[in-house]
Design an enzyme around this catalytic site. Structure first.
Site, PDB file in Angstrom:
ATOM      1  N   LYS A   1       0.825  -1.218   0.000  1.00 45.68           N
ATOM      2  CA  LYS A   1       0.000   0.000   0.000  1.00 45.68           C
ATOM      3  C   LYS A   1       0.863   1.273   0.000  1.00 45.68           C
ATOM      4  O   LYS A   1       0.566   2.221  -0.699  1.00 45.68           O
ATOM      5  CB  LYS A   1      -0.932   0.049   1.229  1.00 45.68           C
TER       6      LYS A   1
ATOM      7  N   ARG B   1      -8.550   1.252   9.999  1.00 49.34           N
ATOM      8  CA  ARG B   1      -8.114  -0.130  10.173  1.00 49.34           C
ATOM      9  C   ARG B   1      -9.091  -0.936  11.024  1.00 49.34           C
ATOM     10  O   ARG B   1      -8.873  -2.117  11.230  1.00 49.34           O
ATOM     11  CB  ARG B   1      -6.768  -0.119  10.874  1.00 49.34           C
TER      12      ARG B   1
ATOM     13  N   ARG C   1      11.648  -5.965   3.350  1.00 51.99           N
ATOM     14  CA  ARG C   1      11.372  -4.531   3.137  1.00 51.99           C
ATOM     15  C   ARG C   1      12.380  -3.629   3.843  1.00 51.99           C
ATOM     16  O   ARG C   1      12.775  -3.868   4.975  1.00 51.99           O
ATOM     17  CB  ARG C   1       9.968  -4.239   3.658  1.00 51.99           C
TER      18      ARG C   1
ATOM     19  N   ARG D   1      12.027  -2.041   9.494  1.00 50.74           N
ATOM     20  CA  ARG D   1      11.103  -1.657  10.551  1.00 50.74           C
ATOM     21  C   ARG D   1      11.066  -2.729  11.631  1.00 50.74           C
ATOM     22  O   ARG D   1      11.106  -3.917  11.335  1.00 50.74           O
ATOM     23  CB  ARG D   1       9.697  -1.475   9.963  1.00 50.74           C
TER      24      ARG D   1
ATOM     25  N   ARG E   1       0.687  -8.859  13.201  1.00 54.06           N
ATOM     26  CA  ARG E   1       0.049  -7.860  12.329  1.00 54.06           C
ATOM     27  C   ARG E   1      -0.944  -8.515  11.375  1.00 54.06           C
ATOM     28  O   ARG E   1      -2.013  -7.962  11.106  1.00 54.06           O
ATOM     29  CB  ARG E   1       1.123  -7.105  11.534  1.00 54.06           C
TER      30      ARG E   1
HETATM   31  P1  AMP Z   1       1.630   0.603   8.862  1.00 51.35           P
HETATM   32  O1  AMP Z   1       2.807   1.399   8.498  1.00 51.35           O
HETATM   33  O2  AMP Z   1       0.360   1.125   8.263  1.00 51.35           O
HETATM   34  O3  AMP Z   1       1.808  -0.881   8.647  1.00 51.35           O
HETATM   35  O4  AMP Z   1       1.433   0.793  10.447  1.00 51.35           O
HETATM   36  C1  AMP Z   1       2.433   0.375  11.374  1.00 51.35           C
HETATM   37  C2  AMP Z   1       1.816   0.171  12.746  1.00 51.35           C
HETATM   38  O5  AMP Z   1       1.282   1.415  13.218  1.00 51.35           O
HETATM   39  C3  AMP Z   1       0.649  -0.804  12.811  1.00 51.35           C
HETATM   40  O6  AMP Z   1       1.076  -2.148  12.919  1.00 51.35           O
HETATM   41  C4  AMP Z   1      -0.049  -0.319  14.076  1.00 51.35           C
HETATM   42  O7  AMP Z   1       0.648  -0.702  15.233  1.00 51.35           O
HETATM   43  C5  AMP Z   1       0.084   1.184  13.949  1.00 51.35           C
HETATM   44  N1  AMP Z   1      -1.044   1.763  13.184  1.00 51.35           N
HETATM   45  C6  AMP Z   1      -0.945   2.466  12.019  1.00 51.35           C
HETATM   46  N2  AMP Z   1      -2.157   2.861  11.601  1.00 51.35           N
HETATM   47  C7  AMP Z   1      -3.047   2.393  12.511  1.00 51.35           C
HETATM   48  C8  AMP Z   1      -4.463   2.453  12.630  1.00 51.35           C
HETATM   49  N3  AMP Z   1      -5.211   3.084  11.700  1.00 51.35           N
HETATM   50  N4  AMP Z   1      -5.036   1.847  13.694  1.00 51.35           N
HETATM   51  C9  AMP Z   1      -4.298   1.209  14.632  1.00 51.35           C
HETATM   52  N5  AMP Z   1      -2.975   1.106  14.570  1.00 51.35           N
HETATM   53  C10 AMP Z   1      -2.337   1.687  13.535  1.00 51.35           C
END
Ligand code: AMP
Length: 257
Positions: free
Chosen positions: A43, A122, A161, A194, A205
């Site tokens: 994404k 989410r 990644r 990360r 996740r």
């Molecule tokens: P991402 O980069 O979108 O994969 O987000 C990394 C981490 O940030 C996720 O695994 C969650 O711990 C947190 N996170 C990001 N966006 C959200 C969201 N909309 N709701 C809850 N946790 C989030």
């Protein structure tokens, strides 16, 4: 004009009162998109490619948390400190924290250039809150893109990644290696893996996605906004498929209006 490269997304990444280096003037039909799909479908990569084509800003909630991580401990609110612990473990951050953060950044949702939301909403509660927020601002969503990919491909993508510390560009150890090891091709920033891309966090996740985010596909299907795109092939192929689907979507919508 390409807003993407010159726009540092300061309002989104650092929150108000910071303003972006480039604030787009009115765009005829701004794209307001949500990108859905399990972690690792790409994404973030698609959001930055789409940003170059559509000029709408890439708004990732994960990027806001990562930007907060590099800030001084004393500058972080207790909610943000605890959010970073959830994130480290691969768990979802509580809705209240995420929603406060997004509401604070309402200016980005109202932006004349549109937006590409990545990683938000989410959960169903977040999706419902976003619907209310957008309807109060009279900014309708254009579409929700759902990227689909088999789990084995997802795990391979996540574990290789590499992300740029500075500009957040994403590379992959084997699929999309940087020209020089550990260094970003775009801004020469340092590339890192990360914390939540480690195997134990990846599993958490993916479970969180199945439990909390997967139901959003049905939510947006019912709302008549869902477009499904297969996330297979090169990032450019996937982006091309997305653009074709989006333009077809918009012309159908205009024809029926
Ligand atoms: P991402 O980069 O979108 O994969 O987000 C990394 C981490 O940030 C996720 O695994 C969650 O711990 C947190 N996170 C990001 N966006 C959200 C969201 N909309 N709701 C809850 N946790 C989030």
């Amino acid at each position: 004009m390409d807003h993407s490269h010159s726009n540092d997304r300061a309002s989104w990444l650092q929150g108000p009162p910071r303003t972006c280096s480039t604030v787009p003037s009115s765009v005829a039909n701004p794209w307001r998109l949500i990108l859905l799909g399990a972690p690792g479908v790409g994404k973030g990569t698609q959001a930055s490619l789409l940003n170059k084509e559509l000029h709408a800003c890439h708004l990732s909630t994960g990027d806001v948390f990562r930007a907060a991580k590099s800030r001084n401990e004393c500058d972080l609110t207790p909610a943000m400190k605890s959010a970073l612990d959830f994130m480290r473990r691969g768990e979802l951050v509580p809705d209240s924290t995420v929603l406060d953060m997004v509401r604070e950044r309402g200016v980005c949702l109202r932006c004349a250039g549109g937006f590409i939301l990545d990683g938000f909403p989410r959960t169903l509660d977040q999706a419902e809150a976003l619907t209310e927020l957008l309807s109060a601002e009279h900014v309708p969503l254009t579409a929700v893109i759902n990227y689909e990919l088999p789990v084995s491909d997802i795990v391979a993508r996540l574990s290789g990644r590499l992300t740029c510390e500075k500009c957040k560009a994403v590379f992959h150890a084997t699929e999309r290696p940087p020209k020089s090891t550990g260094v970003c091709d775009i801004c020469q920033g340092r590339l890192f893996q990360r914390e939540d891309d480690r195997p134990e966090s990846i599993r958490v996740r993916l479970e969180a996605y199945d439990r909390s985010t997967f139901p959003l596909i049905q939510f947006y299907k019912k709302a008549g906004l869902l477009l499904t795109v297969a996330a297979t092939g090169s990032p450019q192929d996937i982006c091309a498929k997305t653009l074709t689907a989006l333009h077809a979507w918009r012309s159908r919508y205009i024809a029926s209006a």
